[in-house]
Design a protein around this motif. Structure first.
Motif, short mmCIF file in Angstrom:
data_model
loop_
_atom_site.label_atom_id
_atom_site.label_comp_id
_atom_site.label_asym_id
_atom_site.label_seq_id
_atom_site.Cartn_x
_atom_site.Cartn_y
_atom_site.Cartn_z
N LEU A 110 0.73 -1.04 -0.12
CA LEU A 110 0.02 0.28 0.03
C LEU A 110 0.88 1.68 0.01
CD1 LEU A 110 -2.57 -0.90 2.39
CD2 LEU A 110 -2.93 -0.68 0.04
N LYS A 111 2.02 1.67 0.36
CA LYS A 111 2.76 2.54 0.97
C LYS A 111 3.46 2.66 -0.21
CE LYS A 111 4.60 2.66 5.62
NZ LYS A 111 5.54 2.25 6.80
N ALA A 112 3.28 1.46 -1.31
CA ALA A 112 4.28 1.74 -2.65
C ALA A 112 2.74 2.02 -3.08
CB ALA A 112 4.44 0.32 -3.21
N ARG A 113 1.76 2.18 -3.41
CA ARG A 113 0.85 3.01 -4.37
C ARG A 113 1.01 4.52 -3.80
NH1 ARG A 113 -4.62 0.08 -4.20
NH2 ARG A 113 -5.42 1.53 -4.95
N VAL A 114 1.19 4.55 -2.93
CA VAL A 114 1.49 6.13 -2.68
C VAL A 114 2.55 6.57 -3.22
CG1 VAL A 114 1.58 8.10 -0.64
CG2 VAL A 114 0.31 6.12 -0.77
N GLY A 115 3.56 5.97 -3.91
CA GLY A 115 5.18 6.96 -4.25
C GLY A 115 6.28 5.20 -3.16
N GLY A 116 7.66 5.94 -3.71
CA GLY A 116 8.64 5.67 -2.51
C GLY A 116 8.68 6.92 -2.01
N ALA A 124 -0.46 8.13 -9.65
CA ALA A 124 -0.34 8.46 -8.08
C ALA A 124 -0.72 9.71 -8.31
CB ALA A 124 0.93 9.02 -7.19
N THR A 125 -1.71 9.92 -6.98
CA THR A 125 -2.50 11.19 -6.90
C THR A 125 -1.86 12.32 -5.75
OG1 THR A 125 -4.80 9.59 -7.73
CG2 THR A 125 -4.94 12.45 -6.59
N THR A 126 -1.64 13.51 -6.19
CA THR A 126 -1.70 14.95 -4.64
C THR A 126 -2.57 15.04 -4.23
OG1 THR A 126 -0.08 15.27 -6.65
CG2 THR A 126 -0.98 17.03 -4.84
N THR A 127 -2.22 14.62 -2.79
CA THR A 127 -3.37 15.41 -1.86
C THR A 127 -3.11 16.01 -0.51
OG1 THR A 127 -3.02 12.63 -1.41
CG2 THR A 127 -4.37 13.87 0.29
N VAL A 128 -4.12 17.35 -1.08
CA VAL A 128 -4.34 18.13 0.19
C VAL A 128 -4.22 17.95 1.05
CG1 VAL A 128 -5.02 20.68 0.41
CG2 VAL A 128 -4.80 20.17 -2.20
N ASP A 129 -3.27 18.34 2.39
CA ASP A 129 -3.23 18.28 3.60
C ASP A 129 -3.75 19.58 4.31
OD1 ASP A 129 -3.41 17.60 5.92
OD2 ASP A 129 -1.31 16.44 6.41
N GLY A 136 -1.39 21.98 6.44
CA GLY A 136 -1.65 23.31 4.65
C GLY A 136 -0.19 22.72 4.08
N THR A 137 -0.29 21.64 3.45
CA THR A 137 0.92 21.10 3.13
C THR A 137 0.50 20.54 1.25
OG1 THR A 137 0.82 19.36 3.81
CG2 THR A 137 3.13 21.43 4.62
N LEU A 138 0.28 20.56 0.38
CA LEU A 138 0.46 19.49 -0.19
C LEU A 138 1.21 18.22 -0.75
CD1 LEU A 138 -1.61 19.93 -2.69
CD2 LEU A 138 0.43 20.46 -4.28
N LEU A 139 0.86 16.92 -0.35
CA LEU A 139 1.43 15.77 -0.47
C LEU A 139 2.00 15.19 -1.95
CD1 LEU A 139 0.07 13.92 2.79
CD2 LEU A 139 1.66 15.72 2.53
N VAL A 140 2.86 15.07 -2.65
CA VAL A 140 3.05 15.09 -3.79
C VAL A 140 3.81 13.09 -3.38
CG1 VAL A 140 3.98 15.01 -5.95
CG2 VAL A 140 3.86 17.04 -4.15
N PRO A 141 3.35 11.63 -4.50
CA PRO A 141 4.20 11.27 -4.07
C PRO A 141 4.84 11.28 -5.16
CG PRO A 141 1.78 10.86 -4.60
CD PRO A 141 1.97 11.88 -4.67
N PRO A 185 7.04 7.47 2.98
CA PRO A 185 5.61 7.43 3.54
C PRO A 185 4.97 7.02 4.79
CG PRO A 185 5.79 6.19 1.54
CD PRO A 185 6.90 7.07 1.57
N SER A 186 4.56 7.50 5.82
CA SER A 186 4.01 6.41 6.57
C SER A 186 2.41 6.03 6.20
CB SER A 186 3.52 7.45 7.78
OG SER A 186 2.08 9.11 7.75
N LEU A 187 1.95 4.75 7.06
CA LEU A 187 0.92 4.47 7.15
C LEU A 187 -0.61 5.33 7.17
CD1 LEU A 187 -0.38 2.06 5.98
CD2 LEU A 187 -0.72 1.32 8.92
N ASP A 188 -0.41 6.27 7.86
CA ASP A 188 -1.39 7.48 7.90
C ASP A 188 -1.26 8.27 6.48
OD1 ASP A 188 -3.16 9.12 9.55
OD2 ASP A 188 -1.46 10.89 9.66
#
Length: 341
Positions: free
Chosen positions: A232-238, A267-272, A276-281, A310-313
């Motif tokens: 699952l972590k690999a799906r988000v990105g290394g 992989a999809t970019t996520t807004v946290d 106030g950050t952008l999570l980019v795999p 990436p953490s599991l969270d």
């Protein structure tokens, strides 16, 4: 002799679920859930409040019936063979269910007798489990005098009286302090070492990583991802690139731009919004350079750019768009108790 179905992923399945559906009024608590739990492993079911985790456990433990779909546990159908099934499962809910007025020993002895153990066997099993869960010294004290951690260990011991083949743990460490939580984790690991199959629902990412060999992520009644933790972590990105714009209003437009450019592939970019950050795999240094270049080309001022594994969270956040503890749409008051997770 009970039958354990073959698991398509390899090994034998102790729990098999296909197309499970459950409604509470207008709320669709489960919406076609599929699940396979291999014998002798821990399956972690992750999801926020309202995702349907407890509803799934209640169906698999024969407390409620599904509206559609099929499920077998240890070879028994949860709808057609509930009596046989109850003899091979154990259940520990979010809160200790022991009788606080009775001493710990009497709680376990009573459950043993209800499970048709002889007086001798019920006494022996109570003594055995009290010793295993480090409760022998408190055996004759009322359970109401136990600490939260002791009550939780007694609850786990109660679920083991009948030597279950499959054990359901529905958020077993909710409200416990870190030390007690670790004690419960140790006991769960010991159970699995004895060959017990465990279905664990949790909102704690650390708990899932500590105990589960495989994960199923549920959100709004649907399975949105499953597999091993590293898978699952690999799906988000290394790695995860965290970009924090000075202006929070730039977050979503920047996420749309990066996804349209296709820099991170599938992989999809996520807004946290919380941080106030952008999570980019990202999988490579080339992708990192491309992302930074795209941000610079847009003329966006950033306060920080960091990379981390990436953490599991973060996996959960990327898959669902919100954290595991994020509140969900309120359910009707009459249904809330039934589907609380």
């Amino acid at each position: 002799m009970t039958r354990i179905d073959d698991n398509p992923a390899g090994g034998r399945s102790a729990v098999t679920v296909r197309g499970l559906v459950k409604h509470y009024g207008e709320t669709r608590a489960l919406d076609g859930v599929d699940l396979d739990v291999r014998e002798g492993t821990v399956m972690g079911v992750l999801g926020p409040n309202g995702a349907g985790k407890t509803t799934l456990v209640r169906i698999l433990s024969t407390l409620i019936t599904p509206d559609a779909g099929q499920a077998t546990v240890a070879g028994y159908d949860v709808v057609r063979q509930p009596r046989q099934l109850r003899r091979v499962i154990g259940l520990t809910g979010q809160y200790a269910s022991v009788d606080e007025k009775l001493p710990g020993w009497e709680n376990l002895y009573l459950i043993g007798r209800l499970l048709d153990l002889s007086r001798r066997d019920a006494r022996a099993r109570a003594d055995e489990l009290l010793e295993r869960f480090s409760l022998t010294e408190a055996a004759r004290r009322p359970a109401g005098t136990y600490s939260g951690g002791m009550r939780r260990r007694l609850d786990l011991a109660a679920s083991m009286i009948g030597r279950p083949a499959v054990l359901y743990l529905d958020e077993p460490t909710t409200g416990l302090d870190p030390r007690t939580r670790n004690e419960v984790w140790d006991e769960v690991k010991a159970m699995v070492g004895d060959g017990v199959t465990v279905l664990l629902t949790t909102q704690y990412m650390e708990e899932a990583e500590q105990l589960a060999s495989e994960l199923t992520v549920v959100d709004r009644g649907k399975v949105i991802a499953n597999g091993g933790i590293e898978e699952l972590k690999a799906r988000v990105g290394g790695r995860t690139l965290r970009v924090r714009p000075v202006d929070p209003l730039e977050l979503r437009p920047l996420a749309v731009m990066l996804d349209e450019l296709g820099i991170t592939g599938l992989a999809t970019t996520t807004v946290d919004t919380e941080t106030g950050t952008l999570l980019v795999p990202i999988l490579s240094d080339e992708q990192l350079t491309a992302v930074v270049g795209a941000v610079t080309a847009r003329g966006i001022t950033v306060s920080s750019v960091t990379t981390e594994l990436p953490s599991l969270d973060e996996v959960f956040l990327s898959l669902t768009g919100h954290r595991a503890s994020a509140p969900q749409d309120a359910m009707p008051a009459d249904d809330r108790q039934e589907v609380a997770v």
